[in-house]
Design an enzyme around this catalytic site. Structure first.
Site, PDB file in Angstrom:
ATOM      1  N   HIS A  15       0.820  -1.220   0.000  1.00  0.00           N
ATOM      2  CA  HIS A  15       0.000   0.000   0.000  1.00  0.00           C
ATOM      3  C   HIS A  15       0.850   1.264   0.000  1.00  0.00           C
ATOM      4  CE1 HIS A  15      -3.317  -2.771   1.232  1.00  0.00           C
ATOM      5  NE2 HIS A  15      -3.953  -2.016   0.373  1.00  0.00           N
ATOM      6  N   HIS A  72       0.838   1.899  -5.708  1.00  0.00           N
ATOM      7  CA  HIS A  72      -0.462   1.240  -5.860  1.00  0.00           C
ATOM      8  C   HIS A  72      -1.541   2.258  -6.281  1.00  0.00           C
ATOM      9  CE1 HIS A  72      -4.162  -0.892  -5.044  1.00  0.00           C
ATOM     10  NE2 HIS A  72      -4.409  -0.168  -3.981  1.00  0.00           N
ATOM     11  N   HIS A 125      -6.894   7.118  -2.687  1.00  0.00           N
ATOM     12  CA  HIS A 125      -7.787   6.088  -2.146  1.00  0.00           C
ATOM     13  C   HIS A 125      -7.210   5.217  -1.032  1.00  0.00           C
ATOM     14  CE1 HIS A 125      -5.839   2.799  -4.354  1.00  0.00           C
ATOM     15  NE2 HIS A 125      -6.552   1.995  -3.602  1.00  0.00           N
ATOM     16  N   ASP A 126      -5.869   5.166  -0.906  1.00  0.00           N
ATOM     17  CA  ASP A 126      -5.266   4.441   0.228  1.00  0.00           C
ATOM     18  C   ASP A 126      -4.321   5.346   1.003  1.00  0.00           C
ATOM     19  OD1 ASP A 126      -6.434   1.880   0.308  1.00  0.00           O
ATOM     20  OD2 ASP A 126      -5.164   1.141  -1.321  1.00  0.00           O
ATOM     21  N   ASP A 176      -9.071  -1.487  -8.088  1.00  0.00           N
ATOM     22  CA  ASP A 176      -8.397  -1.779  -6.821  1.00  0.00           C
ATOM     23  C   ASP A 176      -8.009  -3.257  -6.705  1.00  0.00           C
ATOM     24  OD1 ASP A 176      -7.360  -0.812  -4.456  1.00  0.00           O
ATOM     25  OD2 ASP A 176      -9.238  -0.944  -3.329  1.00  0.00           O
TER      26      ASP A 176
END
Ligand code: AMP
Ligand code: MG
Ligand code: ZN
Length: 334
Positions: A66, A70, A108-109, A235
């Site tokens: 992560h 990514h 998003h992460d 994802d």
């Protein structure tokens, strides 16, 4: 300098080697926003640069999986989906909608600690208390990213938007990023699968008629559903990439799971599913992931957007590859 982003075989790991870790998310993001002419009228270029470098820095590069790489991979995946399927045209997405999904991919992460929601909840981590055990990480990613956007004028990539557009963009982003919580996977999958039958959608046929008959409010909610589906697909898209790229991602993903397992062991907690490095086999876990999650979702995805068949082609080859390894391991044990 000629790595082509507009390609299903784009190799993000080679791109990273050329351009450097800290530049990959910013350079890819600038490329994509520029491609859709989202600078400068909608997004001020300088502010975007400040924003995206700060986001990139906030990903924990010591994580095996992560990281900002990514996030860049997700952005590139979505970019490619749109090039091949023209989902923007089919879904009649506005510039704000398109911008929303790109920003969602970028953030998003954000700040991911390399541990999953279950772990944070079980250890009563501050984040789980803050977000009441509900989509803990996903809430955290959006919230922290908006703090970055709003904390100073120089970061505010949304400053050109009217109040209404800002509201819309923020709503889209929240929906998209919260929608990446894996506990929502099944519900998404079922909704889109059932719709194929009820609306008679097949190999792309029927989708446009279905969208045409919606009233405006329905249509907006549907668009959001699609955006959230697309970002979720991206994802979990590792197994839909060319084999060498998939193998690298799988390696990293499993290593991050194992690190969580190590920590659980040290704390005397039960080791989570797929997190025990002494018992879990990577090829087996990948087969399980493909069979249970990725293949069903991408099969449905392809009925809406059949131009994405390269994803299923890769998936098939990759499945065969890991299946053969598992069979070999079995025979050795006999
Ligand atoms: P995220 O953690 O936000 O990236 O959400 C995607 C989730 O999909 C991950 O947390 C994993 O549970 C799962 N996933 C994605 N790629 C893989 C992979 N290669 N192997 C196993 N699980 C994966
Ligand atoms: Mg996530
Ligand atoms: Zn992710």
């Amino acid at each position: 300098e000629n790595i082509i982003l507009e390609n299903e075989n784009f190799n993000i790991f080679e791109f990273e080697k050329k351009i450097g870790k800290e530049h990959i998310l910013p350079s890819l993001s600038v490329y994509v926003l520029n491609f859709y002419e989202l600078f400068d009228e909608i997004v001020p270029y300088n502010k975007f640069e400040n924003f995206v470098y700060e986001i990139a820095k906030g990903y924990h590069r010591e994580n095996p999986y992560h990281t900002d790489l990514h996030a860049a991979d997700m952005l590139q995946s979505i970019f490619t989906y749109n090039l091949y399927s023209k989902f923007q045209v089919i879904l009649n997405l506005s510039d704000i909608d398109l911008l929303s999904i790109f920003i969602s991919a970028i953030i998003h992460d954000y700040g991911h600690p390399g541990l999953n929601n279950n772990y944070l909840i079980r250890t009563k981590d501050n984040l789980s208390i803050k977000y009441n055990d509900i989509s803990v990480l996903e809430n955290y990613h959006v919230s922290e990213a908006f703090n970055i956007i709003l904390k100073k004028q120089d970061n505010n990539i949304l400053s050109n938007l009217s109040d209404d557009d800002y509201k819309l963009c923020r709503k889209n982003i929240i929906e998209c990023v919260l929608g990446t919580d894996m506990t929502l996977h099944n519900q998404k999958y079922q909704t889109f699968k059932i719709r194929l039958q009820t609306e008679n959608i097949k190999k792309g046929e029927g989708l446009e008629q279905f969208l045409l008959k919606q009233d405006p409010i329905n249509l907006y909610n549907l668009k959001l559903e699609f955006l959230s589906f697309i970002i979720h697909a991206a994802d979990i898209s590792n197994p839909t990439k060319p084999l060498p790229i998939y193998r690298e991602w799988a390696q990293r993903c499993v290593e991050e799971f194992f690190k969580q397992g190590d920590l659980e062991k040290k704390l005397g907690l039960p080791i989570s599913f797929n997190c025990d490095r002494n018992t879990v086999s990577l090829p087996k876990s990948q087969l399980g992931f493909m069979d249970a999650i990725v293949s069903p979702l991408f099969t449905v995805f392809n009925e809406y957007f059949p131009q994405l068949s390269f994803t299923l082609d890769n998936l098939k080859k990759n499945h065969k590859y890991y299946k053969e390894i598992v069979e070999k391991e079995k025979n050795l044990k006999k």
